[in-house]
Write an enzyme that holds these catalytic residues in place. Structure first.
Site, PDB file in Angstrom:
ATOM      1  N   LYS A  40      -7.070  43.031   0.562  1.00 26.85           N
ATOM      2  CA  LYS A  40      -7.542  41.646   0.738  1.00 26.85           C
ATOM      3  C   LYS A  40      -7.021  41.071   2.055  1.00 26.85           C
ATOM      4  O   LYS A  40      -6.119  41.652   2.676  1.00 26.85           O
ATOM      5  CB  LYS A  40      -7.110  40.792  -0.457  1.00 26.85           C
ATOM      6  CG  LYS A  40      -5.610  40.659  -0.649  1.00 26.85           C
ATOM      7  CD  LYS A  40      -5.285  40.180  -2.056  1.00 26.85           C
ATOM      8  CE  LYS A  40      -3.827  40.222  -2.350  1.00 26.85           C
ATOM      9  NZ  LYS A  40      -3.163  38.953  -2.385  1.00 26.85           N
ATOM     10  N   ARG A 138      -0.985  31.075 -12.690  1.00 31.53           N
ATOM     11  CA  ARG A 138      -1.998  31.039 -11.632  1.00 31.53           C
ATOM     12  C   ARG A 138      -3.379  31.267 -12.240  1.00 31.53           C
ATOM     13  O   ARG A 138      -4.206  30.387 -12.235  1.00 31.53           O
ATOM     14  CB  ARG A 138      -1.647  32.088 -10.567  1.00 31.53           C
ATOM     15  CG  ARG A 138      -2.543  32.094  -9.369  1.00 31.53           C
ATOM     16  CD  ARG A 138      -1.996  32.953  -8.237  1.00 31.53           C
ATOM     17  NE  ARG A 138      -2.009  34.384  -8.502  1.00 31.53           N
ATOM     18  CZ  ARG A 138      -1.708  35.325  -7.603  1.00 31.53           C
ATOM     19  NH1 ARG A 138      -1.360  34.973  -6.382  1.00 31.53           N
ATOM     20  NH2 ARG A 138      -1.726  36.602  -7.901  1.00 31.53           N
ATOM     21  N   HIS A 169       0.391  40.014 -13.364  1.00 30.25           N
ATOM     22  CA  HIS A 169       1.009  40.044 -12.033  1.00 30.25           C
ATOM     23  C   HIS A 169       2.395  39.424 -12.143  1.00 30.25           C
ATOM     24  O   HIS A 169       2.542  38.348 -12.722  1.00 30.25           O
ATOM     25  CB  HIS A 169       0.130  39.241 -11.070  1.00 30.25           C
ATOM     26  CG  HIS A 169       0.505  39.396  -9.627  1.00 30.25           C
ATOM     27  ND1 HIS A 169       0.731  40.620  -9.028  1.00 30.25           N
ATOM     28  CD2 HIS A 169       0.664  38.469  -8.646  1.00 30.25           C
ATOM     29  CE1 HIS A 169       1.028  40.428  -7.749  1.00 30.25           C
ATOM     30  NE2 HIS A 169       0.997  39.146  -7.495  1.00 30.25           N
ATOM     31  N   ARG A 225      -1.303  48.555  -8.087  1.00 28.06           N
ATOM     32  CA  ARG A 225      -2.019  47.784  -7.067  1.00 28.06           C
ATOM     33  C   ARG A 225      -1.102  47.750  -5.839  1.00 28.06           C
ATOM     34  O   ARG A 225      -0.181  46.951  -5.746  1.00 28.06           O
ATOM     35  CB  ARG A 225      -2.320  46.364  -7.590  1.00 28.06           C
ATOM     36  CG  ARG A 225      -3.145  46.358  -8.874  1.00 28.06           C
ATOM     37  CD  ARG A 225      -3.563  44.948  -9.279  1.00 28.06           C
ATOM     38  NE  ARG A 225      -2.458  44.025  -9.436  1.00 28.06           N
ATOM     39  CZ  ARG A 225      -1.769  43.823 -10.580  1.00 28.06           C
ATOM     40  NH1 ARG A 225      -2.109  44.474 -11.679  1.00 28.06           N
ATOM     41  NH2 ARG A 225      -0.777  42.959 -10.619  1.00 28.06           N
ATOM     42  N   TYR A 270       4.958  21.893  26.824  1.00 26.50           N
ATOM     43  CA  TYR A 270       4.688  20.574  26.230  1.00 26.50           C
ATOM     44  C   TYR A 270       5.977  19.947  25.707  1.00 26.50           C
ATOM     45  O   TYR A 270       6.793  20.629  25.076  1.00 26.50           O
ATOM     46  CB  TYR A 270       3.725  20.726  25.053  1.00 26.50           C
ATOM     47  CG  TYR A 270       2.319  21.085  25.448  1.00 26.50           C
ATOM     48  CD1 TYR A 270       1.551  20.235  26.236  1.00 26.50           C
ATOM     49  CD2 TYR A 270       1.749  22.275  25.010  1.00 26.50           C
ATOM     50  CE1 TYR A 270       0.250  20.567  26.583  1.00 26.50           C
ATOM     51  CE2 TYR A 270       0.450  22.609  25.349  1.00 26.50           C
ATOM     52  CZ  TYR A 270      -0.295  21.753  26.139  1.00 26.50           C
ATOM     53  OH  TYR A 270      -1.574  22.081  26.480  1.00 26.50           O
ATOM     54  N   CYS A 316       2.302  27.392  22.947  1.00 27.15           N
ATOM     55  CA  CYS A 316       1.032  26.690  23.176  1.00 27.15           C
ATOM     56  C   CYS A 316      -0.065  27.359  22.331  1.00 27.15           C
ATOM     57  O   CYS A 316       0.170  28.368  21.668  1.00 27.15           O
ATOM     58  CB  CYS A 316       0.636  26.760  24.650  1.00 27.15           C
ATOM     59  SG  CYS A 316       1.913  26.280  25.804  1.00 27.15           S
ATOM     60  N   MET A 317      -1.260  26.823  22.392  1.00 26.38           N
ATOM     61  CA  MET A 317      -2.354  27.394  21.612  1.00 26.38           C
ATOM     62  C   MET A 317      -2.654  28.838  22.038  1.00 26.38           C
ATOM     63  O   MET A 317      -2.913  29.700  21.201  1.00 26.38           O
ATOM     64  CB  MET A 317      -3.614  26.533  21.772  1.00 26.38           C
ATOM     65  CG  MET A 317      -4.736  26.906  20.820  1.00 26.38           C
ATOM     66  SD  MET A 317      -6.246  25.968  21.096  1.00 26.38           S
ATOM     67  CE  MET A 317      -5.772  24.336  20.573  1.00 26.38           C
ATOM     68  N   ASP A 318      -2.557  29.100  23.358  1.00 25.23           N
ATOM     69  CA  ASP A 318      -3.005  30.398  23.865  1.00 25.23           C
ATOM     70  C   ASP A 318      -1.940  31.136  24.668  1.00 25.23           C
ATOM     71  O   ASP A 318      -2.185  32.244  25.130  1.00 25.23           O
ATOM     72  CB  ASP A 318      -4.220  30.193  24.784  1.00 25.23           C
ATOM     73  CG  ASP A 318      -5.158  29.154  24.236  1.00 25.23           C
ATOM     74  OD1 ASP A 318      -5.697  29.387  23.148  1.00 25.23           O
ATOM     75  OD2 ASP A 318      -5.314  28.093  24.873  1.00 25.23           O
TER      76      ASP A 318
HETATM   77  N1  PLP Z   1      -1.875  42.326  -7.395  1.00 25.80           N
HETATM   78  C1  PLP Z   1      -2.187  41.036  -7.246  1.00 25.80           C
HETATM   79  C2  PLP Z   1      -2.821  40.303  -8.382  1.00 25.80           C
HETATM   80  C3  PLP Z   1      -1.922  40.376  -6.046  1.00 25.80           C
HETATM   81  O1  PLP Z   1      -2.220  39.083  -5.902  1.00 25.80           O
HETATM   82  C4  PLP Z   1      -1.311  41.116  -4.989  1.00 25.80           C
HETATM   83  C5  PLP Z   1      -0.970  40.480  -3.712  1.00 25.80           C
HETATM   84  O2  PLP Z   1      -0.714  39.343  -3.551  1.00 25.80           O
HETATM   85  C6  PLP Z   1      -1.020  42.458  -5.187  1.00 25.80           C
HETATM   86  C7  PLP Z   1      -1.316  43.041  -6.403  1.00 25.80           C
HETATM   87  C8  PLP Z   1      -0.341  43.283  -4.131  1.00 25.80           C
HETATM   88  O3  PLP Z   1       0.960  42.864  -3.968  1.00 25.80           O
HETATM   89  P1  PLP Z   1       1.927  43.568  -2.914  1.00 25.80           P
HETATM   90  O4  PLP Z   1       1.286  43.348  -1.581  1.00 25.80           O
HETATM   91  O5  PLP Z   1       3.197  42.822  -3.031  1.00 25.80           O
HETATM   92  O6  PLP Z   1       2.001  44.998  -3.281  1.00 25.80           O
END
Ligand code: PLP
Length: 374
Positions: A40, A138, A169, A225, A270, A316-318
């Site tokens: 992600k 969450r 999680h 995961r 700045y 700065c921005m850039d």
């Molecule tokens: N599983 C869930 C539901 C997550 O939100 C995340 C990351 O935020 C992960 C797994 C992966 O976690 P990590 O990058 O700490 O291995």
């Protein structure tokens, strides 16, 4: 945002290192466990497509994304592994997920009831992973009764849904602190209590992120995961020792683009927050907060010719300005993350200085910074 390919500021991502990190993790896992690459947020800033292709080549069993569009991107490049969308979505999105064989995270009976109508109308089946809220507060089912109702609904609607997974999680699997460890155990117990109402287990019962897979082996589950450690970073930020070697895959570089000799008393940037104490060489480097090199990096250092050089004046921005120990030529490489003549700055160093976590440092790198791959 336009990618800055004509500017010498870039991230390099070593895809072989990503593969090595996956293999290192696999060695720690049980052979029957699956590994889902968490890609992600543009693969934590490393590049969604390239990292996912490398993970595919390394033989991962599936992918986790946060939003539907990330999953669609992976399907568009031909990846056929399971793709779990970790975020919850409105029921109307069930159709696009089913059409593209994306697995949906579900945390309410209402979603299932509403999605069933859409899916029936389109003669589609949606793969579902039920999320359990065991302490993150969450997303997820919180009570055995609510979970049991969803499981019963799935069983009665097998034309519309495939019950593929169930997961939770952990909030504190990455900390050595006693209260964090206790909270982790509490979450695991809640998970087990909730799972007691699930008579027929789906294919994937999964609980472990990188941290849980490394430091809570007893949590196990059918899949890991695997996120931040795949990119070579210690999920605990150094609090806990890694049981294997993961190498950082990303470096961030730029160059000196302009150089000036300031007289003592002249100021920089700045708000004139820095004033030269002596006659000093000040160089300008073309990277700024619009690239993800945030304003709070003022006072931190970069590496030039193996030397640590302070970032002086406001970011700065850039652009940023740095103080050199001596005159160094325009065009000389500047390392912001990575190795430079034997010295190294890690994403963790950046995070520590800016009082954040390395996840944020890498995710913040904007689209303007080109990523180059080995
Ligand atoms: N599983 C869930 C539901 C997550 O939100 C995340 C990351 O935020 C992960 C797994 C992966 O976690 P990590 O990058 O700490 O291995």
């Amino acid at each position: 945002m336009v990618e800055g390919t004509h500017r010498n500021t870039y991230a390099e991502v070593d895809l072989e290192v990503i593969k090595q990190n996956i293999n290192a993790e696999k060695k720690l896992m049980d052979t029957q466990q699956s590994l889902f690459a968490v890609v992600k947020a543009n693969a934590y800033g490393h590049g969604l497509v390239e990292v996912s292709q490398a993970a595919h080549a390394a033989g991962v069993d599936g992918f986790c994304v946060a939003i539907i569009d990330e999953g669609l991107k992976l399907r568009s490049i031909g990846l056929s592994e399971m793709i779990l969308v970790l975020g919850v979505n409105p029921a109307a999105q069930a159709v696009v997920m089913a059409q593209n064989n994306l697995s949906a995270t579900v945390d309410s009976l209402e979603f299932l009831e509403d999605a069933a109508v859409f899916l029936r109308a389109h003669k589609l089946q949606l793969a579902v992973h039920l999320a359990l809220d065991t302490g993150m507060s969450r997303i997820g089912f919180r009570t055995p009764a609510a979970l049991a109702a969803a499981v019963t609904f799935l069983k009665a609607h097998q034309t519309e849904f495939k019950f593929e997974g169930i997961f939770t999680h952990f909030a504190t699997a990455d900390s050595s602190k006693a209260d964090a460890q206790a909270y982790y155990r509490q979450q695991l117990t809640r998970f087990q209590q909730l799972m007691a109402v699930v008579a027929e287990k789906p294919r994937y019962v999964h609980v472990a992120n990188s941290a849980a897979s490394l430091w809570h082996r007893e949590a196990k589950g059918d899949a890991v995961r695997f996120g931040v450690a795949m990119y070579g970073l210690n999920p605990s930020g150094g609090d806990l020792e890694l049981p294997t070697v993961f190498k950082p895959a990303l470096s961030l570089s730029s160059e000196i683009i302009s150089l000036r000799r300031l007289a003592a008393g002249e100021s920089v940037g700045y708000g004139k927050t820095y004033t030269a104490k002596n006659d000093e060489w000040i160089a300008t480097v073309p990277i700024g907060y619009a690239d993800g090199w945030l304003r709070r990096m003022q006072g931190f250092a970069v590496l030039v010719a193996g030397k640590s050089c302070e970032i002086v004046g406001r970011v700065c921005m850039d652009q940023i300005m740095i103080r050199l120990p001596q005159k160094i030529a325009v065009g000389t490489r500047v390392t912001l993350i990575g190795e430079n003549q034997g010295k190294t700055i890690t994403a963790q160093d950046v995070a520590t200085y800016s009082e954040t976590i390395h996840y944020e440092v890498l995710c913040a790198l904007s689209e303007r910074v080109p990523r180059y791959y080995n």
